[in-house]
Design a protein around this motif. Sequence first.
Motif, PDB file in Angstrom:
ATOM      1  N   MET A   1       0.556   5.240   8.073  1.00 44.20           N
ATOM      2  CA  MET A   1      -0.330   4.827   6.985  1.00 44.20           C
ATOM      3  C   MET A   1      -1.593   4.206   7.589  1.00 44.20           C
ATOM      4  O   MET A   1      -1.513   3.256   8.363  1.00 44.20           O
ATOM      5  CB  MET A   1       0.382   3.810   6.088  1.00 44.20           C
ATOM      6  N   HIS A  21       7.259   1.575  -0.946  1.00 39.09           N
ATOM      7  CA  HIS A  21       5.796   1.540  -0.782  1.00 39.09           C
ATOM      8  C   HIS A  21       5.378   0.965   0.563  1.00 39.09           C
ATOM      9  O   HIS A  21       4.191   0.717   0.785  1.00 39.09           O
ATOM     10  CB  HIS A  21       5.165   0.749  -1.924  1.00 39.09           C
ATOM     11  N   ALA A 135      -1.593   5.017   0.726  1.00 39.41           N
ATOM     12  CA  ALA A 135      -0.820   6.244   0.904  1.00 39.41           C
ATOM     13  C   ALA A 135      -1.644   7.478   0.563  1.00 39.41           C
ATOM     14  O   ALA A 135      -1.408   8.563   1.098  1.00 39.41           O
ATOM     15  CB  ALA A 135       0.439   6.199   0.044  1.00 39.41           C
TER      16      ALA A 135
END
Length: 303
Positions: A1, A21, A135
């Motif tokens: 990420m 997440h 993301a």
Amino acid sequence: MPVAVVTDSTAYLPPELARAHRLTVVPLTVVLNGAEGLEGVETFPEDATRALGGRRVSVSTSRPSPEQFAGTYRKLLDAGADAVVSVHLSAELSGTVEAARLAAAEVGDRVAVVDSRSTGMGLGFPALAAAEAAAGGADLAGVRRATVDAIDRTTIFFYVDTLEFLRRGGRINAAEALFGTALSVKPIMHMPDGAIVLRDKVRTASRGVARLVDLAVEAAGDADVDLAVHHLAAPQRAEQLLAALTDRLGDRLRSSYVTEAGAVVAAHAGPGLACVVVHRRPGPAGQRAEVAGGIRPGEPTAD
């Protein structure tokens, strides 16, 4: 990420949601009758409830240190993150944001710190928005914008059985607590611009839940919404609140979460807490809902 997202333990995110997440959660510290523990790691809601029920209660909380934040940021950057967005509970309630900013200044300009002006999922929803933007490939500035936008679309209301715990913790002044006690009212609070402010007064817990439902529906306006319900030692109250909101909002309710408030909020709110957080989905309807809810940061509130 490319951009890592950090929050703190007062977001009270369901653990599976935080993992999905890829959020990094830094815990605050709670001291219950001299016993110190990290929130959600060593100290849990039932610990706070048990301590608050005793005759002699000594409860305090403390922010993570700048060194804890700096270590977290460096670890994420060393692991390959291009940057870090760190979003935390209101600076009006805690020095957590200040500690994070001190750490960011030490680590460098690849870290951005955001004050959520809230707590619970009032913090959690912006942290999730940040993670979703990251993301999706957003850069540091883009993730920060997504976080701030989500803060502007999120509203929190909560009911407490007594103002005494908030007074003890210095979150409201003595005059407000005395006023509530003298009239035996049940207060409903909200957080315009990050400070805890009396929003309404009711006479009974059942009226408190009903008023929370009305306020949440008003805040939702015409928007599709996500909801979070928090409680402390009051699961039936939380279930009643969510059931009523589900009925009132119908198919505009996109997702909902129920969690027990952690020890930090428990220490200052006390058993019986019921809280609802409304997160308006982005779009024209969501923008209209801000006006319909009548709860912009800094606006005067009605007693």
